[in-house]
Design an enzyme around this catalytic site. Sequence first.
Site, PDB file in Angstrom:
ATOM      1  N   ALA A  62       0.757  -1.349   0.043  1.00  0.00           N
ATOM      2  CA  ALA A  62       0.140   0.150   0.101  1.00  0.00           C
ATOM      3  C   ALA A  62       0.809   1.305  -0.192  1.00  0.00           C
ATOM      4  CB  ALA A  62      -0.850  -0.209   1.189  1.00  0.00           C
ATOM      5  N   GLN A  78       4.273 -13.415  -1.825  1.00  0.00           N
ATOM      6  CA  GLN A  78       5.003 -12.180  -1.455  1.00  0.00           C
ATOM      7  C   GLN A  78       5.835 -12.323  -0.042  1.00  0.00           C
ATOM      8  OE1 GLN A  78       1.914 -12.282  -2.458  1.00  0.00           O
ATOM      9  NE2 GLN A  78       1.213 -10.112  -3.049  1.00  0.00           N
ATOM     10  N   ASP A  97      -4.042  -2.856   3.936  1.00  0.00           N
ATOM     11  CA  ASP A  97      -4.109  -2.009   2.771  1.00  0.00           C
ATOM     12  C   ASP A  97      -5.124  -0.897   2.895  1.00  0.00           C
ATOM     13  OD1 ASP A  97      -3.199  -4.548   1.511  1.00  0.00           O
ATOM     14  OD2 ASP A  97      -2.590  -3.257   0.051  1.00  0.00           O
TER      15      ASP A  97
HETATM   16  O1  MRU Z   1      -0.938  -7.334  -3.300  1.00  0.00           O
HETATM   17  P1  MRU Z   1      -0.004  -6.632  -2.480  1.00  0.00           P
HETATM   18  O2  MRU Z   1       1.445  -7.209  -2.553  1.00  0.00           O
HETATM   19  O3  MRU Z   1       0.262  -5.147  -3.020  1.00  0.00           O
HETATM   20  O4  MRU Z   1      -0.477  -6.720  -1.246  1.00  0.00           O
HETATM   21  C1  MRU Z   1       0.450  -5.985   0.033  1.00  0.00           C
HETATM   22  C2  MRU Z   1      -0.188  -6.268   1.336  1.00  0.00           C
HETATM   23  O5  MRU Z   1      -1.291  -6.953   1.552  1.00  0.00           O
HETATM   24  C3  MRU Z   1       0.647  -5.497   2.279  1.00  0.00           C
HETATM   25  O6  MRU Z   1       0.381  -6.682   3.505  1.00  0.00           O
HETATM   26  C4  MRU Z   1      -0.309  -4.235   2.652  1.00  0.00           C
HETATM   27  O7  MRU Z   1      -0.105  -3.385   1.497  1.00  0.00           O
HETATM   28  C5  MRU Z   1       0.562  -3.507   3.665  1.00  0.00           C
HETATM   29  S1  MRU Z   1       2.159  -2.956   3.147  1.00  0.00           S
HETATM   30  C6  MRU Z   1       3.031  -2.270   4.092  1.00  0.00           C
END
Ligand code: MRU
Length: 358
Positions: A55, A201, A242
């Site tokens: 995010a 991830q 997010d």
């Molecule tokens: O789909 P992504 O890789 O963008 O999802 C990321 C996440 O869900 C993270 O946990 C979230 O963005 C927090 S980042 C500090």
Amino acid sequence: MKIEGKEYRTIWFDEKNQAVKIIDQTKLPHQFIIKDLKTVKDAINAIKVMEVRGAPLIGGTAAYGIVLAIMEKNDVNFIKKSSEDLIKSRPTAINLKWAVDRMMKKLSDVNNNELLKVALDEAKTICEEDVKFCKNIGLNGLKIIEKIYNKKKETVNILTHCNAGWLATINWGTATSPIYHAHKKGIPVHVWVDETRPRNQGANLTSYELNEEDVPNTIIADNTGGILMQKGEVDMCIVGTDRTLSTGDVCNKIGTYLKALAAYDNNVPFYVALPSSTIDWDIKDFKDIPIEERNSEELTHLEGLDKDKKLKKILIYPQKSKVMNLAFDITPAKYITSLITEKGVCEASEKGLKGLFK
Ligand code: MRU
């Protein structure tokens, strides 16, 4: 934070080449590639295909996307259309809209010949602020880890989901910032890293960045957290978000909710770390949060190195099977022990959040 001993941020402006630089996260952990974004389309594409993700980093990239739009065509209609296209590039992380709205507000009564300078300064400020906020999240979360360590006097085992590490922000990360601060202070920590299917991830990014900072960690399949909690091998969970509603409900990577349920059942404290840019003060009902549904190929295919160390994508599912790929879920506030923000730690509730952010 470091990659092969060298300090990096996830995004920066290269004055000499007049381009935005990013680390292409679709190639990690096997290849470390720095990429140039030169047009607003490049920025939109980088967000869509997840060369940048997480995010706060999506927000930072969108801010620089406005800068790139102005560099391309200093025209009010083009900039406006670009801002709308940027907002549409991914639906769930609120930081995206937050950053674009902030940029457009800043530019609203600026002369044409000043636009680029003001936009560049604001994009840099958004990123600097994120670094400061994430550092403070770390210092606030450190106190929680310290408390557990002072009681236990042994390695603190922390479970995290997805990548809410420095690669998801500009630096430090949200969920990982308390971990990095504890590690730097000499508190022994060990991280259980949820693999985080389908895009992995956790394995590809969180474990990678923890390795680069010498933080002990172990990758586990997404379904393993429950038994580890039952066996007393998880002292706390910290995840990112997010979008956090003012009610304290949290939208984060798919699977976060199930981990929170297991933590609740096992009396394992469950923390969510976030900068204030991730708070959605408008939506009250979590059912109104747009949940991104991504390409089914993320589930049906896997990418990795073959025996000749070449990147290869392979199909792992029956060709005829139907698949569904929702990217986020909601963890209701009642399962969250506390929110860790740049301003302090608070209850996951409207009262808690409003106490910190008036
Ligand atoms: O789909 P992504 O890789 O963008 O999802 C990321 C996440 O869900 C993270 O946990 C979230 O963005 C927090 S980042 C500090």
